[in-house]
Design a protein around this motif. Structure first.
Motif, short mmCIF file in Angstrom:
data_model
loop_
_atom_site.label_atom_id
_atom_site.label_comp_id
_atom_site.label_asym_id
_atom_site.label_seq_id
_atom_site.Cartn_x
_atom_site.Cartn_y
_atom_site.Cartn_z
N THR A 114 0.84 -1.19 0.00
CA THR A 114 0.00 0.00 0.00
C THR A 114 0.88 1.24 0.00
O THR A 114 2.09 1.17 0.22
CB THR A 114 -0.91 0.04 1.24
N GLY A 116 0.80 3.36 2.30
CA GLY A 116 1.29 3.47 3.67
C GLY A 116 2.65 2.84 3.86
O GLY A 116 3.47 3.34 4.65
N ASP A 117 2.94 1.76 3.15
CA ASP A 117 4.26 1.12 3.25
C ASP A 117 5.35 2.03 2.73
O ASP A 117 6.46 2.09 3.29
CB ASP A 117 4.27 -0.19 2.47
N ALA A 120 5.82 4.84 5.29
CA ALA A 120 6.42 4.29 6.51
C ALA A 120 7.90 4.02 6.33
O ALA A 120 8.70 4.20 7.26
CB ALA A 120 5.70 3.00 6.90
N GLN A 127 5.44 6.46 11.75
CA GLN A 127 4.65 5.83 10.69
C GLN A 127 3.22 5.56 11.12
O GLN A 127 2.30 5.59 10.29
CB GLN A 127 5.30 4.53 10.23
N ARG A 128 2.96 5.30 12.40
CA ARG A 128 1.61 4.93 12.82
C ARG A 128 0.60 6.07 12.62
O ARG A 128 -0.45 5.86 12.00
CB ARG A 128 1.62 4.46 14.27
N ARG A 131 0.08 6.49 8.86
CA ARG A 131 -0.73 5.42 8.29
C ARG A 131 -2.22 5.65 8.60
O ARG A 131 -3.08 5.40 7.74
CB ARG A 131 -0.29 4.06 8.84
N ALA A 135 -5.11 6.16 5.83
CA ALA A 135 -6.29 5.29 5.81
C ALA A 135 -7.57 6.11 5.81
O ALA A 135 -8.53 5.79 5.10
CB ALA A 135 -6.26 4.33 6.99
N SER A 369 -6.12 -0.91 2.54
CA SER A 369 -5.58 0.12 3.42
C SER A 369 -6.04 -0.09 4.86
O SER A 369 -5.24 0.01 5.80
CB SER A 369 -6.01 1.51 2.94
N HIS A 372 -4.29 -3.57 6.08
CA HIS A 372 -2.83 -3.57 6.19
C HIS A 372 -2.31 -2.40 7.01
O HIS A 372 -1.53 -2.59 7.96
CB HIS A 372 -2.22 -3.55 4.79
N ASP A 373 -2.74 -1.18 6.66
CA ASP A 373 -2.20 0.00 7.35
C ASP A 373 -2.79 0.16 8.75
O ASP A 373 -2.06 0.36 9.72
CB ASP A 373 -2.48 1.26 6.53
N GLU A 377 -0.63 -2.91 10.88
CA GLU A 377 0.54 -2.12 11.26
C GLU A 377 0.29 -1.19 12.44
O GLU A 377 1.20 -0.93 13.22
CB GLU A 377 1.01 -1.29 10.05
#
Length: 534
Positions: A114, A116-117, A120, A127-128, A131, A135, A369, A372-373, A377
């Protein structure tokens, strides 16, 4: 004169359309089930079969982007406004050049599953929250665009049955929405790719053949087609000159520029398009795929322009406007004149399949999203198993599909083009600045990403709320109210620069960053520029 309340096409066309649509749905569902991920591997669910040729990848990209708005709305705009409609179609074609030149290869090299990866990898320490912001924006864009597709399915049904009852509207939205959920939740990216390729092939063949019929009717003479369109428009040569819709006032010129800006820049940040850019197995395949997509989109838009002019030349602008003031019925009226019930049914079926394909891609992108995000994560902090994440992704597809159906039923009567253009504006104002700064600005900080994402989203929505789209005009959501202080219908001309400005401001206001930030960016830059061929 035919009216919308009475329906546009005859009973034979309706029955044939139903049979064709049902046949295509059965075939594509069967193929989606056959190609669905057979193992609990998130890479297969998110990215699918990465061994596809550039042509098939290009067809899938073309299918992801071109919606029923291109087949019905854009051609209708050409039929009603002539030159201005053709300029709008030109922007749709140019948009893919931005993807090819700006973000396609760097994003693929630095990405994983995604967007987000990618962010990140560039901003690992925060990153949190980034993300989460991504999202939220992706969910907003996908939901708006999904609702536009589902509302569009009811509007398309109206062309057959006249004004549908509440029960008919609900049944149409639920049936289309359920099929979309099955494509996204069970088929994943492989299943979505199947329907995208089938839809793209049908779309390219359908509009090309119909455009050829139009040209054949006028002895393959563009001059004869343009002359007949001008004569039947009731406006003479004004129909072929700028200003019929967008050039009358300074505000309308700015509105057109704002709309084109949102389309050209927004395409490069639409979630389902970004997800598709991660699927090719190598940079070379990606480049060739995007070139194919540009060519196919350009061909469809060129044929769409011919269809719009042909509708005016054959049917007449007054008849089109009297049937549907937005012009969505232009292609169906033209098809009925050129090929009777058979051609009308074929193009109608194509429009329904187009709605399905785009909606499936949007649902899959949003579900990916969220799963995964947000879940894997942020909530599970990277400790979720692949089976667990895959289950959440499928459940998220169901939730998003149901949410889209509920909002589509509540917002019945909304202008589908407005919903879609707002989604483009949010993508260009919130996600694009984050992508560009992440890929190309060494100093970019997480605070800049958060300000750009949340700020771009908020500004876009607020400007639309206080625009003529919502109040003050007969075509507004609330025509009797008047709280519109923003004069334009599309916020892109303001919200896009604001999104870039907020990203810059958040970064320059960030205090001294961690000592390893330069080293982290160097690693990211190597990954982005060199990457690794899988």
């Amino acid at each position: 004169m035919v009216t919308v309340s009475a329906g546009v096409v005859d009973r034979f066309s309706l029955q044939l359309t139903f049979v064709l649509f049902l046949s295509v749905v059965v075939v594509t569902l069967f193929m989606a089930l056959l190609t669905a991920p057979q193992r609990d591997e998130i890479s297969e669910f998110y990215l699918g079969n990465r061994t596809m040729s550039p042509l098939r990848n290009g067809l899938a990209m073309c299918g992801d982007y071109l919606s029923a708005a291109t087949l019905l709305g854009s051609t209708g705009l050409v039929a009603l406004t002539g030159y201005d409609g053709l300029m709008y179609l030109g922007g749709t074609t140019v948009a893919w050049m931005m993807v090819l030149l700006l973000i396609a290869e760097p994003l693929r090299r630095a990405g994983k599953f995604t967007l987000g990866d990618t962010v990140a990898l560039r901003l690992p320490r925060r990153q949190r929250p980034v993300r989460i912001a991504l999202a939220v924006c992706i969910l907003a864009i996908a939901t708006l665009y999904l609702v536009a597709q589902l509302v569009g399915s009811v509007a398309l049904l109206t062309q057959f049955t006249g004004e549908p009852s509440a029960t008919t509207r609900t049944l149409c939205v639920v049936v289309i929405g359920t099929i979309v959920i099955v494509y996204a939740s069970i088929g994943g990216m492989p299943g979505a790719t199947v329907i995208q390729i089938i839809k793209a092939v049908m779309l390219v063949l359908g509009v090309t053949v119909t455009a050829a019929l139009v040209l054949h009717r006028f002895d393959w003479s563009p001059d004869a087609l343009l002359g007949a369109a001008a004569d039947r428009s009731g406006l003479g040569t004004r129909f072929l000159e700028p200003g019929l819709r967008y050039g009358g006032t300074t505000a309308s010129k700015l509105d057109f520029f704002s709309l084109e800006l949102a389309i050209v820049l927004g395409l490069a940040a639409l979630p389902h398009v970004l997800m598709r850019l991660l699927a090719p197995r190598s940079g070379g395949v990606l480049r060739s795929s995007v070139v194919w997509a540009i060519g196919l989109v350009g061909l469809v838009c060129f044929a769409g322009g011919i269809l719009g002019l042909g509708a005016t030349a054959v049917v007449g602008r007054d008849t089109i406007a009297g049937t549907d003031r937005k012009g969505d019925a232009a292609v169906l009226l033209l098809a009925h004149e050129l090929g009777g019930g058979l051609l009308t049914a074929l193009l109608s079926c194509l429009a329904f399949v187009t709605l399905l394909a785009v909606a499936a891609g949007l649902t899959l992108a949003a579900a990916s999203s969220l799963a995964h995000d947000l879940y894997a994560e942020v909530i599970r902090k990277g400790r979720a198993s692949e089976t667990e994440e895959l289950t959440v992704a499928r459940l998220a597809a169901v939730v998003i599909g149901v949410l889209g159906m509920l909002l589509a039923l509540v917002s019945w009567g909304a202008n589908t083009a407005t919903l879609a253009f707002l989604a483009f504006a949010i993508a260009a104002s919130a996600i694009l600045p984050t992508i560009v700064y992440t890929l190309f600005w060494r100093r970019f900080a997480a605070q800049g990403a958060l300000l750009s994402l949340y700020g771009g989203l908020l500004i876009s929505v607020l400007l639309v709320v206080f625009s003529p789209v919502v109040s003050s005009t007969p075509g507004s959501f609330y025509p009797d109210a008047d709280f519109a202080w923003f004069p334009l219908q599309n916020p892109g001309i303001v919200s896009i620069p604001a999104g870039f400005l907020l990203g810059w401001l958040g970064t320059v206001m960030t205090k001294h960053q961690e000592d390893d930030s330069a080293e982290q960016h160097a690693r990211f830059e190597v990954k982005m520029l060199v990457g690794a061929e899988d």
